[in-house]
Design a protein around this motif. Structure first.
Motif, PDB file in Angstrom:
ATOM      1  N   ILE A  25      69.738  14.960  20.164  1.00  0.00           N
ATOM      2  CA  ILE A  25      68.753  13.300  19.180  1.00  0.00           C
ATOM      3  C   ILE A  25      70.117  12.311  18.852  1.00  0.00           C
ATOM      4  CG2 ILE A  25      67.874  13.470  16.523  1.00  0.00           C
ATOM      5  CD1 ILE A  25      67.271  15.908  16.828  1.00  0.00           C
ATOM      6  N   MET A  26      69.294  11.232  19.437  1.00  0.00           N
ATOM      7  CA  MET A  26      70.251  10.377  19.295  1.00  0.00           C
ATOM      8  C   MET A  26      69.735   8.935  18.578  1.00  0.00           C
ATOM      9  SD  MET A  26      73.464  11.143  21.557  1.00  0.00           S
ATOM     10  CE  MET A  26      73.942   9.082  21.382  1.00  0.00           C
ATOM     11  N   VAL A  27      70.296   8.632  18.574  1.00  0.00           N
ATOM     12  CA  VAL A  27      70.101   7.127  17.198  1.00  0.00           C
ATOM     13  C   VAL A  27      70.835   5.887  17.493  1.00  0.00           C
ATOM     14  CG1 VAL A  27      69.858   5.843  14.528  1.00  0.00           C
ATOM     15  CG2 VAL A  27      69.449   8.768  14.752  1.00  0.00           C
ATOM     16  N   PHE A  28      70.567   5.069  17.855  1.00  0.00           N
ATOM     17  CA  PHE A  28      70.951   3.594  18.439  1.00  0.00           C
ATOM     18  C   PHE A  28      70.271   2.329  17.425  1.00  0.00           C
ATOM     19  CE2 PHE A  28      69.841   6.284  21.887  1.00  0.00           C
ATOM     20  CZ  PHE A  28      70.973   6.046  23.321  1.00  0.00           C
ATOM     21  N   LEU A  29      71.152   1.335  17.310  1.00  0.00           N
ATOM     22  CA  LEU A  29      71.267  -0.082  16.418  1.00  0.00           C
ATOM     23  C   LEU A  29      71.381  -0.723  17.401  1.00  0.00           C
ATOM     24  CD1 LEU A  29      70.146  -1.459  13.620  1.00  0.00           C
ATOM     25  CD2 LEU A  29      71.831  -0.670  13.310  1.00  0.00           C
ATOM     26  N   GLU A  30      70.682  -1.681  18.152  1.00  0.00           N
ATOM     27  CA  GLU A  30      70.619  -2.117  18.952  1.00  0.00           C
ATOM     28  C   GLU A  30      70.254  -3.188  19.649  1.00  0.00           C
ATOM     29  OE1 GLU A  30      69.927   0.497  21.929  1.00  0.00           O
ATOM     30  OE2 GLU A  30      67.058   0.437  21.652  1.00  0.00           O
ATOM     31  N   SER A  31      70.471  -4.759  19.912  1.00  0.00           N
ATOM     32  CA  SER A  31      69.699  -5.619  20.333  1.00  0.00           C
ATOM     33  C   SER A  31      69.620  -5.610  21.650  1.00  0.00           C
ATOM     34  CB  SER A  31      70.084  -6.650  19.910  1.00  0.00           C
ATOM     35  OG  SER A  31      69.802  -6.846  18.645  1.00  0.00           O
ATOM     36  N   VAL A  32      68.781  -5.722  22.326  1.00  0.00           N
ATOM     37  CA  VAL A  32      68.398  -5.436  24.163  1.00  0.00           C
ATOM     38  C   VAL A  32      67.328  -6.479  24.303  1.00  0.00           C
ATOM     39  CG1 VAL A  32      69.206  -3.234  24.247  1.00  0.00           C
ATOM     40  CG2 VAL A  32      66.582  -3.013  24.136  1.00  0.00           C
ATOM     41  N   VAL A  46      62.070  -8.005  24.418  1.00  0.00           N
ATOM     42  CA  VAL A  46      63.567  -8.225  23.066  1.00  0.00           C
ATOM     43  C   VAL A  46      63.252  -7.153  22.149  1.00  0.00           C
ATOM     44  CG1 VAL A  46      64.922  -9.866  21.576  1.00  0.00           C
ATOM     45  CG2 VAL A  46      64.048 -10.808  24.330  1.00  0.00           C
ATOM     46  N   PHE A  47      64.150  -6.088  22.137  1.00  0.00           N
ATOM     47  CA  PHE A  47      64.173  -5.415  20.704  1.00  0.00           C
ATOM     48  C   PHE A  47      65.694  -5.662  19.938  1.00  0.00           C
ATOM     49  CE2 PHE A  47      64.842  -1.093  18.520  1.00  0.00           C
ATOM     50  CZ  PHE A  47      64.046  -1.204  17.562  1.00  0.00           C
ATOM     51  N   HIS A  48      65.268  -5.843  18.100  1.00  0.00           N
ATOM     52  CA  HIS A  48      65.953  -5.081  17.699  1.00  0.00           C
ATOM     53  C   HIS A  48      66.163  -4.731  16.325  1.00  0.00           C
ATOM     54  CE1 HIS A  48      67.917  -9.580  18.956  1.00  0.00           C
ATOM     55  NE2 HIS A  48      66.699 -10.345  19.015  1.00  0.00           N
ATOM     56  N   GLY A  49      66.740  -3.368  16.355  1.00  0.00           N
ATOM     57  CA  GLY A  49      66.450  -2.491  15.550  1.00  0.00           C
ATOM     58  C   GLY A  49      66.961  -1.405  15.887  1.00  0.00           C
ATOM     59  N   ILE A  50      66.679   0.170  15.060  1.00  0.00           N
ATOM     60  CA  ILE A  50      67.017   1.249  15.459  1.00  0.00           C
ATOM     61  C   ILE A  50      66.143   2.298  16.860  1.00  0.00           C
ATOM     62  CG2 ILE A  50      66.220   3.938  14.219  1.00  0.00           C
ATOM     63  CD1 ILE A  50      69.601   2.606  13.877  1.00  0.00           C
ATOM     64  N   ARG A  51      66.475   2.334  17.873  1.00  0.00           N
ATOM     65  CA  ARG A  51      65.545   2.882  18.611  1.00  0.00           C
ATOM     66  C   ARG A  51      66.008   4.746  18.403  1.00  0.00           C
ATOM     67  NH1 ARG A  51      67.277   5.161  23.803  1.00  0.00           N
ATOM     68  NH2 ARG A  51      68.942   3.291  23.339  1.00  0.00           N
ATOM     69  N   PHE A  52      65.298   5.951  18.115  1.00  0.00           N
ATOM     70  CA  PHE A  52      65.455   7.733  17.552  1.00  0.00           C
ATOM     71  C   PHE A  52      64.925   7.995  18.849  1.00  0.00           C
ATOM     72  CE2 PHE A  52      63.556  11.102  17.084  1.00  0.00           C
ATOM     73  CZ  PHE A  52      64.288  11.895  16.762  1.00  0.00           C
ATOM     74  N   LYS A  53      65.683   8.923  19.833  1.00  0.00           N
ATOM     75  CA  LYS A  53      65.535   9.410  21.107  1.00  0.00           C
ATOM     76  C   LYS A  53      65.610  11.029  20.588  1.00  0.00           C
ATOM     77  CE  LYS A  53      66.751   9.659  26.143  1.00  0.00           C
ATOM     78  NZ  LYS A  53      67.473   9.165  26.809  1.00  0.00           N
ATOM     79  N   GLN A  54      64.742  11.647  20.549  1.00  0.00           N
ATOM     80  CA  GLN A  54      65.199  13.393  20.865  1.00  0.00           C
ATOM     81  C   GLN A  54      64.768  13.572  22.691  1.00  0.00           C
ATOM     82  OE1 GLN A  54      63.307  17.703  18.561  1.00  0.00           O
ATOM     83  NE2 GLN A  54      62.312  15.603  18.820  1.00  0.00           N
ATOM     84  N   GLY A  82      60.191  17.595  29.404  1.00  0.00           N
ATOM     85  CA  GLY A  82      58.989  17.383  29.162  1.00  0.00           C
ATOM     86  C   GLY A  82      59.771  15.916  28.281  1.00  0.00           C
ATOM     87  N   SER A  83      58.543  15.575  28.653  1.00  0.00           N
ATOM     88  CA  SER A  83      58.597  13.794  27.403  1.00  0.00           C
ATOM     89  C   SER A  83      59.757  14.068  26.852  1.00  0.00           C
ATOM     90  CB  SER A  83      57.386  12.914  27.370  1.00  0.00           C
ATOM     91  OG  SER A  83      56.679  13.406  28.663  1.00  0.00           O
ATOM     92  N   ASP A  84      60.358  12.419  25.946  1.00  0.00           N
ATOM     93  CA  ASP A  84      61.117  12.401  25.101  1.00  0.00           C
ATOM     94  C   ASP A  84      60.812  11.634  24.128  1.00  0.00           C
ATOM     95  OD1 ASP A  84      63.658  13.006  27.090  1.00  0.00           O
ATOM     96  OD2 ASP A  84      64.154  11.572  27.450  1.00  0.00           O
ATOM     97  N   ASP A  85      61.518  12.340  22.814  1.00  0.00           N
ATOM     98  CA  ASP A  85      60.307  11.086  22.070  1.00  0.00           C
ATOM     99  C   ASP A  85      61.078  10.057  21.835  1.00  0.00           C
ATOM    100  OD1 ASP A  85      59.493  11.226  19.445  1.00  0.00           O
ATOM    101  OD2 ASP A  85      61.032  13.170  18.079  1.00  0.00           O
ATOM    102  N   ILE A  86      60.608   9.410  21.985  1.00  0.00           N
ATOM    103  CA  ILE A  86      61.046   8.087  21.707  1.00  0.00           C
ATOM    104  C   ILE A  86      60.770   7.062  20.065  1.00  0.00           C
ATOM    105  CG2 ILE A  86      62.629   5.753  22.000  1.00  0.00           C
ATOM    106  CD1 ILE A  86      62.422   7.293  25.598  1.00  0.00           C
ATOM    107  N   ARG A  87      61.279   6.938  19.276  1.00  0.00           N
ATOM    108  CA  ARG A  87      60.480   5.858  18.134  1.00  0.00           C
ATOM    109  C   ARG A  87      61.195   4.437  18.099  1.00  0.00           C
ATOM    110  NH1 ARG A  87      59.501  11.381  13.573  1.00  0.00           N
ATOM    111  NH2 ARG A  87      59.240  12.417  15.781  1.00  0.00           N
ATOM    112  N   PHE A  88      60.637   3.623  17.866  1.00  0.00           N
ATOM    113  CA  PHE A  88      61.349   2.049  17.514  1.00  0.00           C
ATOM    114  C   PHE A  88      60.827   1.465  16.041  1.00  0.00           C
ATOM    115  CE2 PHE A  88      62.386   1.133  21.656  1.00  0.00           C
ATOM    116  CZ  PHE A  88      61.674   2.378  22.216  1.00  0.00           C
ATOM    117  N   PHE A  89      62.063   1.320  15.426  1.00  0.00           N
ATOM    118  CA  PHE A  89      61.686   0.843  14.507  1.00  0.00           C
ATOM    119  C   PHE A  89      62.258  -0.753  14.232  1.00  0.00           C
ATOM    120  CE2 PHE A  89      61.577   5.587  13.418  1.00  0.00           C
ATOM    121  CZ  PHE A  89      60.945   5.531  13.067  1.00  0.00           C
TER     122      PHE A  89
END
Length: 355
Positions: A65-72, A142-150, A155-162
């Motif tokens: 489980i990873m939590v990213f704060l990113e601008s991509v 373009v995305f700025h914010g939190i990306r949560f990845k399980q 299986g398909s990863d659980d990815i959520r964007f905030f």
């Protein structure tokens, strides 16, 4: 893949999809994710602090489980390419090129256990140039914010964007001096403001030679996308009609800016430019077009820290000082710039920011 895109400051998510032995790709997700940002909105170059609370039972095949704060940034260019075969026949096809850049990124791993209850705090700096959360299909993301990845095995990863709320302008953009009129031998188009926010009222005027006959006026808002990926370029243009007049108004009522669809922002591989265009509709003759480059800001003006002056209807004959400008060239490619250009029409370089 499960995606979640929200704008509000705090959200709870709980998803449960029951799988079985015959369909191992279905997930069982029972993890709540709460994201809190330290500000309601941010300007370019601001520091961001995000607090992420992860609570619940991970998937049984979760590896990480990873939590990213990113601008991509991701750009997509579709071009038509062709070649001649040995027989001389010509063949063509459309190819898609993609490119991606990371402006800034920090991340942290959440320890796996039978029940997860962790709080992660991440901090980073937003890019200093005008940017925003963008999603223009087949062109720009373009995305700025939190990306949560399980990360889930087999299986398909659980990815959520905030996404966070980023205001797409800097003080330099608001203070940029752009000519607010254009003229030729038969007419002059003038606007009262070149920095346009959603909901603005903008004064304007059109003066014409007495012998010019036309049957109507149309004011349009144009925006152009200049996108590059893997050395390939693609330019597209869109427009919307702001106002129509069958007979010349006098005085000219202020223009009401709608909810703007886009802001004039830029990235490593793209730029967005805009202009107000006056079309003089002539019967049985070519139309006259008057184009004034402008800056567009999708948020309302109150986020800029001020309110626009109350516009007044402009009458023909109102004295307006002339705008004097000298010829300039793009520092990036050498292309000659038109008066008022913010972006180079050849390569998309931001000539205002480079000053």
């Amino acid at each position: 893949m499960i995606r979640c895109c929200v704008i509000n400051k705090k959200i709870n998510i709980s998803v449960k999809i029951i799988g079985n032995a015959n369909n191992p790709c279905l997930l069982t997700l029972d993890v709540d994710v709460q994201v809190t940002y330290d500000k309601p909105f941010y300007y370019p170059g601001d520091w961001v602090t995000a607090t992420v609370r992860v609570n619940g039972k991970p998937h049984g095949r979760a590896r990480q489980i990873m939590v990213f704060l990113e601008s991509v940034e991701e750009t997509v260019v579709r071009v038509r390419e062709g070649h001649h075969d040995f027989d001389g026949d010509y063949h063509s096809s459309t190819r898609t090129y993609r490119d991606s850049r990371v402006y800034n990124q920090v991340f942290q791993e959440v320890p796996l256990s039978g029940m997860v209850d962790s709080t992660v705090t991440l901090r980073y700096q937003l890019p200093p140039f005008p940017s925003a959360v963008l999603d223009i299909p087949q062109h720009i993301h373009v995305f700025h914010g939190i990306r949560f990845k399980q990360d889930i095995r087999l299986g398909s990863d659980d990815i959520r964007f905030f996404p966070l709320n980023m205001v797409p302008f800097t003080p330099a953009d608001l203070n940029a001096v752009l000519p607010n009129e254009i003229r030729d031998q038969v007419g002059r188009f003038w606007i009262g403001n070149v920095n346009l926010f959603s909901g603005d009222l903008v004064s304007w005027m059109f003066e014409t030679a007495p012998d010019l006959k036309y049957r109507g006026l149309r004011v349009e808002l144009e925006w152009s996308l200049h996108v590059m990926a893997k050395g390939r370029r693609e330019n597209t243009k869109n427009k919307m009609v702001i106002a129509r007049f069958k007979t010349p108004p006098n005085p000219f009522p202020p223009l009401q800016m709608p909810q703007l669809p886009i802001s004039t922002v830029k990235g490593y591989n793209f730029s967005i430019s805009a202009a107000l265009k006056l079309v003089v509709d002539r019967a049985f003759a070519s139309d006259f077009n008057y184009i004034i480059p402008v800056n567009l800001f999708e948020p309302p003006r109150n986020l800029a820290g001020g309110i626009a002056p109350a516009p007044v209807p402009m009458a023909v004959g109102t004295h307006i000082d002339d705008v004097v400008a000298e010829a300039k060239f793009c520092e990036n490619c050498g292309n000659k710039l038109e008066v008022g250009d913010r972006f180079c029409r050849s390569c998309g370089f931001d000539v205002v920011a480079a000053k």
